[in-house]
Design a protein around this motif. Structure first.
Motif, PDB file in Angstrom:
ATOM      1  N   THR A  27     -56.990  37.490  30.112  1.00  9.26           N
ATOM      2  CA  THR A  27     -56.377  38.277  31.185  1.00  9.26           C
ATOM      3  C   THR A  27     -54.851  38.178  31.129  1.00  9.26           C
ATOM      4  N   LEU A  28     -54.351  37.117  30.511  1.00  9.14           N
ATOM      5  CA  LEU A  28     -52.905  36.940  30.415  1.00  9.14           C
ATOM      6  C   LEU A  28     -52.475  37.089  28.958  1.00  9.14           C
ATOM      7  N   PRO A  29     -51.213  37.442  28.728  1.00  4.81           N
ATOM      8  CA  PRO A  29     -50.766  37.572  27.337  1.00  4.81           C
ATOM      9  C   PRO A  29     -50.721  36.222  26.625  1.00  4.81           C
ATOM     10  N   SER A  30     -50.860  36.267  25.305  1.00  2.00           N
ATOM     11  CA  SER A  30     -50.833  35.026  24.527  1.00  2.00           C
ATOM     12  C   SER A  30     -49.917  35.200  23.321  1.00  2.00           C
ATOM     13  N   LEU A 284     -64.419  22.866  27.551  1.00  2.00           N
ATOM     14  CA  LEU A 284     -63.444  23.559  26.698  1.00  2.00           C
ATOM     15  C   LEU A 284     -62.287  24.122  27.517  1.00  2.00           C
ATOM     16  N   THR A 285     -62.600  24.658  28.690  1.00  2.09           N
ATOM     17  CA  THR A 285     -61.541  25.213  29.533  1.00  2.09           C
ATOM     18  C   THR A 285     -60.616  24.094  30.016  1.00  2.09           C
ATOM     19  N   THR A 286     -61.222  22.946  30.339  1.00  3.44           N
ATOM     20  CA  THR A 286     -60.421  21.797  30.751  1.00  3.44           C
ATOM     21  C   THR A 286     -59.449  21.427  29.638  1.00  3.44           C
ATOM     22  N   LEU A 287     -59.930  21.567  28.403  1.00  5.38           N
ATOM     23  CA  LEU A 287     -59.088  21.195  27.264  1.00  5.38           C
ATOM     24  C   LEU A 287     -57.957  22.185  27.006  1.00  5.38           C
ATOM     25  N   ASN A 288     -58.012  23.378  27.627  1.00  7.49           N
ATOM     26  CA  ASN A 288     -56.929  24.339  27.390  1.00  7.49           C
ATOM     27  C   ASN A 288     -55.569  23.696  27.609  1.00  7.49           C
ATOM     28  N   THR A 289     -55.429  23.000  28.739  1.00  9.43           N
ATOM     29  CA  THR A 289     -54.181  22.258  28.933  1.00  9.43           C
ATOM     30  C   THR A 289     -54.361  20.792  28.543  1.00  9.43           C
ATOM     31  N   GLY A 290     -55.616  20.305  28.651  1.00  9.70           N
ATOM     32  CA  GLY A 290     -55.880  18.898  28.312  1.00  9.70           C
ATOM     33  C   GLY A 290     -55.433  18.569  26.899  1.00  9.70           C
ATOM     34  N   ASP A 360     -51.480  32.948  28.680  1.00  8.60           N
ATOM     35  CA  ASP A 360     -52.678  32.198  28.339  1.00  8.60           C
ATOM     36  C   ASP A 360     -52.270  31.275  27.193  1.00  8.60           C
ATOM     37  N   ILE A 361     -52.377  29.967  27.390  1.00 10.00           N
ATOM     38  CA  ILE A 361     -51.833  29.068  26.369  1.00 10.00           C
ATOM     39  C   ILE A 361     -52.920  28.374  25.558  1.00 10.00           C
ATOM     40  N   ARG A 362     -54.145  28.912  25.585  1.00  9.81           N
ATOM     41  CA  ARG A 362     -55.190  28.138  24.895  1.00  9.81           C
ATOM     42  C   ARG A 362     -54.924  28.032  23.392  1.00  9.81           C
ATOM     43  N   LEU A 367     -52.811  24.823  18.856  1.00  8.74           N
ATOM     44  CA  LEU A 367     -51.899  24.707  17.709  1.00  8.74           C
ATOM     45  C   LEU A 367     -51.035  23.459  17.844  1.00  8.74           C
ATOM     46  N   ALA A 368     -50.599  23.179  19.071  1.00  8.49           N
ATOM     47  CA  ALA A 368     -49.755  21.997  19.295  1.00  8.49           C
ATOM     48  C   ALA A 368     -50.527  20.727  18.967  1.00  8.49           C
TER      49      ALA A 368
END
Ligand SMILES: Cc1cc2nc3c(=O)[nH]c(=O)nc-3n(C[C@H](O)[C@H](O)[C@H](O)COP(=O)(O)OP(=O)(O)OC[C@H]3O[C@@H](n4cnc5c(N)ncnc54)[C@H](O)[C@@H]3O)c2cc1C
Length: 644
Positions: A27-30, A284-290, A360-362, A367-368
């Protein structure tokens, strides 16, 4: 006897489970997603966001208190020596509020932003990586994050205040379940108002001391139950839970990591997070920022490595000069310093993009994680080389003979796990590649689906033809070919032009590969890995340019120092190094030994080359331990342990 219990799960089922756990909506740009499509969206990351207002004040104030605590009350060498974090350190962290850094204030936490959470992990992780692991296992993957994101109001009210004071853990892995959750065997069987939990969980970081844990277990499908892998919050005081072992590792010696067994443990239905079957998606969603926690630890290690490399290579004189002035060592110093700057740039940018909630930073976080965990290990290894024999000697031994106890060998040991847990490098490659080729898969879907009929393939080919007719021309030219593009970046503009061109080249390469291998592309892990590594380097270059631009700007730097123009110099150096790596990776996309290696590995697995292993002993096979003086001892031992 082996602890492993084998569940047969074929590759197709494993992929299906992974696919179902994927978040498919964007929904957000990446920035990351567009990068792989040849669309370099610098506007999504530039100007670099800055921490401001109350979040900044709160974050800085906490960082100052945490830094003071860690500098004066935490003895990293003691934790390493005793393989244990002292109770008073844990209590001190609790009193500071460090267990609730990301928990909103209304639930008793500090409500810090992702940026300041990462910076706090850097401080704690630099004094003792085990401490960083404790804090991040609790807050990045443990109970608070999934409850905050997916819990009901009642669940938040009940558990978040507890999480702000108590340690939690995340329990997914089992003896037979590592990278492949489809094999998960722990069960949660509905029974009245409860689920009854049975199973064994392995390598539970914090599991030995945790008060609360998130457990992934499979609910069987039945009437009224959709079933599937589900996430439960479990109070470790519940009858039927035993911690069977405290595991010890190559590094992170102070972590409280265990084997946890659940035997007929009754868990109230109210403890299910989200819906039945949503457990992996939640994880997995938790890991997006985790996933940004490990890059924080890596960035911290890079900063320290840069300091030690500088100090030692200036002080140590060999062959008439400080070792840092010999070219072979100079190159290592340049690599370590430039990489340290890049790791911090990648971390801070990704964290602030997460805080801003505009992107959206997933992909960026993944990559980081991938890039930082690999590069930090390389930097630490180079640091060990710069320190020579002292790099290999333990800090304790150095100190015992009167030298400064610099724990470089510990750094190498502590960092290594980052390439394995929270998604191994190989799995991160696949996960990111899956997102990167998603645009192709969604248009080419049936063409490359081995199960699709000829008619379906033909219809898909027509649809894909239309997409590629529109998309391919966009990959031919771009801003990277215009000499004045990105001029505001001064000496770094040429690097951004390169990134723009390389991004289009990468997208073209993916297109060629999809055409060449079609459905077989998903098995071309060598190609996919290099492709993702190129994307990671390009993201790192972009982050460094944007960061250096902000650091050098009149408004003052983003980091702790005030680097001004020297930020541009370091960024320029980093981008030149990364450029060389990217070119090598591009070259390797088409010129490599992958196909031959796969064939060779098959033959190796079939035992065709077992002869190459002969002539040594296998220390993992215990000998009969006959005293060396006993007659015939040497023959007996060699019979027992010789390979071949
Ligand atoms: C110190 C430590 C702390 C940990 N903490 C936790 C924790 O708190 N909670 C938790 O649940 N788990 C935890 N783990 C488990 C960790 O997440 C796993 O080790 C990791 O997921 C890898 O699983 P595995 O070790 O079983 O390797 P495997 O999955 O068996 O993989 C073995 C090798 O094969 C590769 N591989 C596997 N599948 C593929 C594939 N499809 N394609 C290509 N390559 C593949 C892997 O990358 C790896 O190189 C921890 C582990 C350690 C060592």
């Amino acid at each position: 006897m082996s602890q492993q219990t084998h569940t047969h799960v074929d590759e197709r089922t494993a992929r299906k489970v992974a696919e179902e756990a994927r978040e498919t909506e964007w929904t957000l740009p990446s920035f990351g997603k567009q990068l792989f499509l040849g669309d370099f969206r610098l506007d999504l990351i530039h100007p670099h966001p800055r921490p401001e207002g109350e979040p900044r004040r709160k974050g800085e104030e906490f960082l100052a208190r945490l830094t003071e605590f860690c500098a004066t009350r935490v003895d990293g060498a003691l934790i390493e020596r005793e393989s244990r974090i002292p109770d008073e350190v844990l209590q001190g962290l609790r009193d500071l509020g460090a267990l609730g850094m990301k928990i909103p204030e209304k639930y008793g936490g500090l409500g810090l932003s992702q940026l300041y959470y990462g910076r706090a992990l850097m401080v704690a992780g630099s004094v003792s990586p085990a401490l960083g692991a404790l804090l991040s296992a609790h807050q990045s993957i443990g109970v608070p994050q999934p409850v905050k994101q997916f819990g009901t109001q009642e669940q938040k009210d009940e558990w978040l205040p507890r999480c702000a004071r108590q340690v939690s853990a995340f329990l997914l892995t089992e003896p037979d379940v590592g990278s492949d959750p489809a094999r998960l065997r722990a069960t949660a069987v509905p029974d009245g108002d409860d689920y009854v939990l049975n199973g064994v969980k392995l390598w539970t970081t914090n599991g030995v001391i945790a008060d609360l844990v998130v457990v992934m277990a499979r609910v069987p499908k039945s009437d009224g139950h959709r079933g599937g892998i589900s996430a439960f919050v479990v109070d470790m005081g519940t009858p039927g839970i035993t911690v069977e072992n405290r595991n010890a590792f190559m590094g992170l010696r102070g972590i409280e990591n265990g084997v946890t067994r659940f035997h007929d443990v009754r868990v109230p239905k109210a403890n299910l997070i989200g819906k039945e079957g949503a457990g992996l998606k939640i994880a997995l969603t938790t890991l997006n920022t985790g996933r940004l926690s490990l890059p924080a630890m890596c960035a911290a290690s890079g900063k320290w490595a840069a300091k030690i490399a500088r100090e030692w290579s200036k002080e140590r004189v060999q062959w008439g000069r400080p070792v840092g002035e010999h070219e072979a060592v100079s190159r290592k110093i340049a690599f370590i310093s430039a990489t340290a700057y890049a790791m911090e740039a990648l971390l801070d940018l990704s964290s602030q993009l997460a805080d801003d909630e505009r992107n959206d930073i997933r992909i960026e976080a993944a990559l980081a994680k991938l890039w930082s965990s690999e590069m930090a290990c390389q930097a630490a290894d180079e640091l060990m080389q710069v320190r020579g024999g002292r790099g290999y000697e333990t800090a304790e031994s150095l100190a015992a003979r009167g030298e400064r106890g610099v724990p470089v060998e510990q750094l190498v040991r502590d960092l290594r796990i980052n390439r394995i847990f929270e998604g191994s490098t190989e799995i991160m490659h696949l996960l990111i590649a899956r997102e990167a080729v998603d645009a192709h898969l969604s248009v080419a879907g049936d063409i490359i689906d081995p199960d699709a009929s000829t008619g379906q393939k033909a219809r898909a080919a027509a649809k894909a033809g239309g997409f590629y007719a529109r998309w391919l021309p966009t990959l031919v030219t771009g801003a990277g070919q215009r000499p004045n593009s990105y001029a505001e970046f001064g000496p770094l503009a040429k690097h951004l032009r390169y990134v723009e061109r390389a991004s289009r080249k990468l997208a073209r390469s993916i297109f060629y590969a999809a055409g060449r291998w079609q459905g077989g592309l998903e098995r071309k892990q060598g190609f996919l890995g290099r492709m993702v590594d190129i994307g990671a380097e390009l993201y790192a270059m972009s982050a460094v340019c944007v960061r250096a631009h902000a650091d050098a700007s009149a408004a003052g730097g983003l980091g702790s120092g005030a680097p001004g123009k020297s930020a541009l110099l370091l960024a320029d150096a980093f981008c030149r190094q990364a450029h060389v790596r990217v070119e090598e990776l591009f070259d390797g996309l088409w010129r490599n030994t992958d196909a031959m290696d796969v064939k060779l590995a098959r033959a190796v697995l079939a035992g065709d080359f077992a002869w190459v292993e002969e002539g040594v002993l296998d220390p993992s096979i215990p000998g009969p331990w006959i005293a060396p003086s006993e007659p015939g001892a040497s023959e007996k031992e060699s019979v027992h342990r010789t390979i071949g």
